[in-house]
Write an enzyme that holds these catalytic residues in place. Sequence first.
Site, PDB file in Angstrom:
ATOM      1  N   GLY A  19       0.802  -1.070  -0.037  1.00 34.65           N
ATOM      2  CA  GLY A  19      -0.117  -0.146  -0.199  1.00 34.65           C
ATOM      3  C   GLY A  19       0.719   1.360  -0.120  1.00 34.65           C
ATOM      4  N   ASN A  21       1.623   3.112  -2.687  1.00 37.16           N
ATOM      5  CA  ASN A  21       0.845   3.937  -3.502  1.00 37.16           C
ATOM      6  C   ASN A  21      -0.329   4.362  -3.019  1.00 37.16           C
ATOM      7  OD1 ASN A  21       2.649   4.083  -6.116  1.00 37.16           O
ATOM      8  ND2 ASN A  21       2.407   1.914  -5.956  1.00 37.16           N
ATOM      9  N   ILE A  96      -7.264  -9.513 -11.870  1.00 35.72           N
ATOM     10  CA  ILE A  96      -7.508  -8.904 -13.235  1.00 35.72           C
ATOM     11  C   ILE A  96      -8.965  -8.500 -13.203  1.00 35.72           C
ATOM     12  CG2 ILE A  96      -7.539  -8.978 -15.622  1.00 35.72           C
ATOM     13  CD1 ILE A  96      -4.888 -10.885 -15.293  1.00 35.72           C
ATOM     14  N   LEU A  97      -9.345  -7.382 -13.330  1.00 28.06           N
ATOM     15  CA  LEU A  97     -10.765  -7.075 -13.413  1.00 28.06           C
ATOM     16  C   LEU A  97     -11.276  -7.572 -14.836  1.00 28.06           C
ATOM     17  CD1 LEU A  97     -10.799  -3.035 -12.342  1.00 28.06           C
ATOM     18  CD2 LEU A  97     -11.089  -5.305 -10.708  1.00 28.06           C
ATOM     19  N   HIS A 113       1.947   0.555 -13.093  1.00 25.70           N
ATOM     20  CA  HIS A 113       2.722  -0.684 -13.415  1.00 25.70           C
ATOM     21  C   HIS A 113       4.160  -0.291 -13.520  1.00 25.70           C
ATOM     22  CE1 HIS A 113       3.212  -4.643 -15.335  1.00 25.70           C
ATOM     23  NE2 HIS A 113       4.085  -3.986 -16.120  1.00 25.70           N
ATOM     24  N   GLU A 178       7.510   5.605  -8.371  1.00 29.94           N
ATOM     25  CA  GLU A 178       5.914   5.433  -8.499  1.00 29.94           C
ATOM     26  C   GLU A 178       5.107   6.296  -7.671  1.00 29.94           C
ATOM     27  OE1 GLU A 178       4.827   1.215  -8.099  1.00 29.94           O
ATOM     28  OE2 GLU A 178       6.657   0.342  -9.046  1.00 29.94           O
TER      29      GLU A 178
HETATM   30  C1  GRF Z   1       3.857  -1.555  -7.263  1.00 31.34           C
HETATM   31  O1  GRF Z   1       5.234  -1.959  -7.714  1.00 31.34           O
HETATM   32  C2  GRF Z   1       3.166  -1.445  -8.399  1.00 31.34           C
HETATM   33  O2  GRF Z   1       3.674  -0.799  -9.583  1.00 31.34           O
HETATM   34  C3  GRF Z   1       2.623  -2.831  -8.698  1.00 31.34           C
HETATM   35  O3  GRF Z   1       2.300  -3.384  -7.560  1.00 31.34           O
HETATM   36  C4  GRF Z   1       3.189  -2.589  -6.779  1.00 31.34           C
HETATM   37  C5  GRF Z   1       2.237  -1.967  -5.428  1.00 31.34           C
HETATM   38  O4  GRF Z   1       3.145  -1.660  -4.424  1.00 31.34           O
HETATM   39  N1  GRF Z   1       1.214  -2.800  -9.685  1.00 31.34           N
HETATM   40  P1  GRF Z   1       2.375  -1.024  -3.163  1.00 31.34           P
HETATM   41  O5  GRF Z   1       1.481  -1.888  -2.673  1.00 31.34           O
HETATM   42  O6  GRF Z   1       1.665   0.388  -3.756  1.00 31.34           O
HETATM   43  O7  GRF Z   1       3.366  -0.393  -2.231  1.00 31.34           O
END
Ligand code: GRF
Length: 194
Positions: A19, A21, A96-97, A113, A178
């Site tokens: 989590g 992000n 996958i949705l 991604h 990210e």
């Molecule tokens: C990230 O590397 C994102 O790009 C991928 O899954 C990971 C999620 O990381 N889709 P977090 O749970 O947000 O730390």
Amino acid sequence: MEKLDGKKIKICVFISGRGTNLKSLINFSKQKKNKIEITLVISNKRNAKGLYFAKKNNIKFTIVNYKNKKNAETRILKILNQNHIELICLAGFMKILSKRIIKKYKNKILNIHPSLLPRYKGLNTHKRVIENKEAFTGCTVHLVNSKLDSGKIIIQKKIKVLKKDNVKSLSKRLLKVENQIYPKALKKFISTSL
Ligand code: GRF
């Protein structure tokens, strides 16, 4: 979706794990003058570490059991509807949705991604990047359509792959990037596409 009534855009973030992000999107939503509200978090994993950020920030969260995908998605659609969700941000959601959800939220689902799409779609991106001795990798925020990791790109950021990099060091360095680009992409998307 510029709202004349001053109401914020209601967003649901989908997670499966750590989590970071989600955390960065929550922090962004708290900034002055922003137009979004993280209304809801959905996780397919009861023990997802990222749920901590929802709890800490008093954000409603729901665990959706994916034993039966059809039932899970029926429940998801119901919850999204009940909470008047207008935008979905996938943030490390490992399911996958299906077309049903993608159609209902057409051009309203974002994903992050860890590669420079269209290169390295799917899983284990860092391992493949290192094996192929790529000089650069990166991350991409894109719209979700019915083909995996193939929707319109909103923002991409490139980083160097160092000679000494392994999967752990590369993913750690890229994760920071990210976390920076997801809020930026969301802002750009809201101001240009809604
Ligand atoms: C990230 O590397 C994102 O790009 C991928 O899954 C990971 C999620 O990381 N889709 P977090 O749970 O947000 O730390």
